[in-house]
Design a protein around this motif. Structure first.
Motif, PDB file in Angstrom:
ATOM      1  N   LEU A  87       4.230   5.493  16.741  1.00 52.14           N
ATOM      2  CA  LEU A  87       3.480   4.289  17.079  1.00 52.14           C
ATOM      3  C   LEU A  87       4.264   3.461  18.094  1.00 52.14           C
ATOM      4  N   TRP A  88       3.648   3.221  19.250  1.00 53.06           N
ATOM      5  CA  TRP A  88       4.228   2.341  20.258  1.00 53.06           C
ATOM      6  C   TRP A  88       3.357   1.093  20.372  1.00 53.06           C
ATOM      7  N   VAL A  89       3.993  -0.062  20.482  1.00 54.55           N
ATOM      8  CA  VAL A  89       3.274  -1.325  20.648  1.00 54.55           C
ATOM      9  C   VAL A  89       3.561  -1.869  22.036  1.00 54.55           C
ATOM     10  N   GLY A  90       2.511  -2.211  22.768  1.00 51.46           N
ATOM     11  CA  GLY A  90       2.695  -2.766  24.108  1.00 51.46           C
ATOM     12  C   GLY A  90       1.425  -2.626  24.917  1.00 51.46           C
ATOM     13  N   GLU A  91       1.540  -2.902  26.217  1.00 52.88           N
ATOM     14  CA  GLU A  91       0.413  -2.717  27.127  1.00 52.88           C
ATOM     15  C   GLU A  91       0.726  -1.664  28.192  1.00 52.88           C
TER      16      GLU A  91
ATOM     17  N   LEU B  68       0.808  -1.222   0.000  1.00 53.63           N
ATOM     18  CA  LEU B  68       0.000   0.000   0.000  1.00 53.63           C
ATOM     19  C   LEU B  68       0.842   1.273   0.000  1.00 53.63           C
ATOM     20  N   CYS B  69       2.151   1.131  -0.103  1.00 55.15           N
ATOM     21  CA  CYS B  69       3.029   2.299   0.047  1.00 55.15           C
ATOM     22  C   CYS B  69       2.774   3.382  -0.999  1.00 55.15           C
ATOM     23  N   ALA B  70       2.340   2.993  -2.187  1.00 55.10           N
ATOM     24  CA  ALA B  70       2.083   3.980  -3.233  1.00 55.10           C
ATOM     25  C   ALA B  70       0.947   4.923  -2.862  1.00 55.10           C
ATOM     26  N   TRP B  71       0.083   4.517  -1.947  1.00 52.82           N
ATOM     27  CA  TRP B  71      -1.069   5.343  -1.547  1.00 52.82           C
ATOM     28  C   TRP B  71      -0.805   6.113  -0.254  1.00 52.82           C
ATOM     29  N   ILE B  72       0.268   5.790   0.447  1.00 55.00           N
ATOM     30  CA  ILE B  72       0.516   6.427   1.744  1.00 55.00           C
ATOM     31  C   ILE B  72       1.016   7.861   1.535  1.00 55.00           C
ATOM     32  N   PRO B  73       0.325   8.862   2.094  1.00 50.75           N
ATOM     33  CA  PRO B  73       0.750  10.254   1.910  1.00 50.75           C
ATOM     34  C   PRO B  73       1.878  10.626   2.867  1.00 50.75           C
ATOM     35  N   ASP B  74       2.303  11.860   2.790  1.00 48.97           N
ATOM     36  CA  ASP B  74       3.323  12.414   3.693  1.00 48.97           C
ATOM     37  C   ASP B  74       2.760  13.732   4.201  1.00 48.97           C
ATOM     38  N   LEU B  75       1.917  13.652   5.241  1.00 50.22           N
ATOM     39  CA  LEU B  75       1.127  14.797   5.663  1.00 50.22           C
ATOM     40  C   LEU B  75       1.724  15.496   6.884  1.00 50.22           C
ATOM     41  N   PRO B  76       1.860  16.814   6.820  1.00 52.55           N
ATOM     42  CA  PRO B  76       2.260  17.575   8.012  1.00 52.55           C
ATOM     43  C   PRO B  76       1.048  17.843   8.885  1.00 52.55           C
ATOM     44  N   SER B  77       1.287  18.131  10.149  1.00 52.63           N
ATOM     45  CA  SER B  77       0.210  18.525  11.060  1.00 52.63           C
ATOM     46  C   SER B  77       0.816  19.351  12.182  1.00 52.63           C
ATOM     47  N   ARG B  78       0.021  20.247  12.731  1.00 48.73           N
ATOM     48  CA  ARG B  78       0.471  21.002  13.902  1.00 48.73           C
ATOM     49  C   ARG B  78       0.463  20.104  15.142  1.00 48.73           C
ATOM     50  N   SER B  79      -0.515  19.217  15.200  1.00 50.89           N
ATOM     51  CA  SER B  79      -0.630  18.297  16.319  1.00 50.89           C
ATOM     52  C   SER B  79       0.326  17.126  16.145  1.00 50.89           C
ATOM     53  N   ARG B  80       0.743  16.578  17.270  1.00 49.74           N
ATOM     54  CA  ARG B  80       1.509  15.349  17.253  1.00 49.74           C
ATOM     55  C   ARG B  80       0.580  14.208  17.644  1.00 49.74           C
ATOM     56  N   VAL B  81       0.751  13.064  16.999  1.00 48.80           N
ATOM     57  CA  VAL B  81      -0.120  11.917  17.244  1.00 48.80           C
ATOM     58  C   VAL B  81       0.718  10.788  17.837  1.00 48.80           C
ATOM     59  N   LEU B  82       0.257  10.251  18.963  1.00 47.91           N
ATOM     60  CA  LEU B  82       0.909   9.109  19.604  1.00 47.91           C
ATOM     61  C   LEU B  82      -0.097   7.965  19.648  1.00 47.91           C
ATOM     62  N   VAL B  83       0.175   6.911  18.893  1.00 42.18           N
ATOM     63  CA  VAL B  83      -0.704   5.745  18.859  1.00 42.18           C
ATOM     64  C   VAL B  83      -0.156   4.689  19.811  1.00 42.18           C
ATOM     65  N   LEU B  84      -0.990   4.252  20.734  1.00 39.75           N
ATOM     66  CA  LEU B  84      -0.640   3.187  21.672  1.00 39.75           C
ATOM     67  C   LEU B  84      -1.353   1.923  21.202  1.00 39.75           C
ATOM     68  N   GLN B  85      -0.605   1.046  20.578  1.00 40.38           N
ATOM     69  CA  GLN B  85      -1.207  -0.124  19.936  1.00 40.38           C
ATOM     70  C   GLN B  85      -1.081  -1.360  20.822  1.00 40.38           C
ATOM     71  N   HIS B  86      -2.204  -1.996  21.079  1.00 38.34           N
ATOM     72  CA  HIS B  86      -2.176  -3.248  21.821  1.00 38.34           C
ATOM     73  C   HIS B  86      -1.457  -4.307  20.988  1.00 38.34           C
ATOM     74  N   PRO B  87      -0.652  -5.181  21.614  1.00 40.68           N
ATOM     75  CA  PRO B  87       0.116  -6.177  20.852  1.00 40.68           C
ATOM     76  C   PRO B  87      -0.728  -7.073  19.949  1.00 40.68           C
ATOM     77  N   ASP B  88      -1.977  -7.305  20.321  1.00 39.59           N
ATOM     78  CA  ASP B  88      -2.841  -8.141  19.481  1.00 39.59           C
ATOM     79  C   ASP B  88      -3.028  -7.553  18.096  1.00 39.59           C
ATOM     80  N   GLU B  89      -2.891  -6.218  17.975  1.00 36.24           N
ATOM     81  CA  GLU B  89      -3.138  -5.553  16.702  1.00 36.24           C
ATOM     82  C   GLU B  89      -1.917  -5.516  15.791  1.00 36.24           C
ATOM     83  N   ALA B  90      -0.730  -5.636  16.382  1.00 37.14           N
ATOM     84  CA  ALA B  90       0.493  -5.330  15.642  1.00 37.14           C
ATOM     85  C   ALA B  90       0.680  -6.195  14.399  1.00 37.14           C
TER      86      ALA B  90
END
Length: 213
Positions: free
Chosen positions: A58-62, A17-39
């Motif tokens: 993106l951080w993976v863990g509990e 899917l890399c051809a569709w992935i954009p490179d977007l700036p934002s004023r906000s910072r996003v921190l995703v806390l991903q449960h290991p089941d999803e990784a």
């Protein structure tokens, strides 16, 4: 024979899917806390969101030992993207935050595992919350959700950033998501038509009935 996977998006090379992935700036910072089941899940939309946003991590863990330092960093106001009774108004939040950066914290998982992340990381409980309006319908057509207003993680992030930063063009974040969904639907149609030529990707994902992510 093992399938070759893209080292960036982790999809099978034939369905990268890399051809569709954009490179977007934002004023906000996003921190995703991903449960290991999803990784390792083939329909991992949080990873697509992290790849498409310059200011995303993106951080993976509990349990996340570094989380308090991020939440208390100077010049940062943390906001939890999760339903809550005392949710903030996005316009009021933005207006009151001049001179600071919003850190949008996003638990990623099923409702059960996302709530577990909140229980295991008490620092999250005290954060103000951003809740999304229930009138937004998901484009995740290969998923059965318990609630009709449930969104995929990437959809929730794009919607939240649109509220916090109107006009930021965050709809583009959904391009790889839409491509993934279209590919899953095409593979499912092929399988239902007789099974011949079913893609390896369809066999790997079990796309019908995937939970919200």
């Amino acid at each position: 024979m093992a399938r070759l996977s893209c080292l960036r998006c982790l999809r099978p090379v034939s369905h990268c899917l890399c051809a569709w992935i954009p490179d977007l700036p934002s004023r906000s910072r996003v921190l995703v806390l991903q449960h290991p089941d999803e990784a390792a899940h083939p329909l991992n939309t949080a990873r697509l969101a992290a790849l498409g946003l310059r200011q995303a991590t993106l951080w993976v863990g509990e349990r996340f030992a570094e989380l308090p330092a991020w939440l208390e960093a100077p010049g940062v106001r943390a906001l939890l993207l999760f339903p809550g009774e005392a949710a903030v108004d996005p316009e009021a939040w933005t207006a009151a935050g001049e001179g600071t950066q919003t850190l949008l914290v996003v638990p990623d998982g099923t409702w059960r595992t996302a709530r577990r992340l909140l229980r295991l990381n008490p620092a999250l409980a005290a954060l103000p919350r951003l809740a999304l309006a229930p009138d937004r319908r998901s484009r995740y057509r290969v998923r059965r959700a318990r609630e009709p207003h449930a969104l995929a993680t990437i959809e929730a992030i794009a919607t939240a950033l649109d509220l916090l930063e109107p006009g930021g063009g965050f709809e583009a974040l959904l391009a790889p998501f839409d491509a993934m969904v279209d590919g899953q639907i095409a593979a499912q149609a092929t399988r239902e038509a007789g099974g011949a030529g079913v893609s390896a990707d369809a066999e790997a994902t079990g796309e019908a009935g995937a939970p919200e992510r």
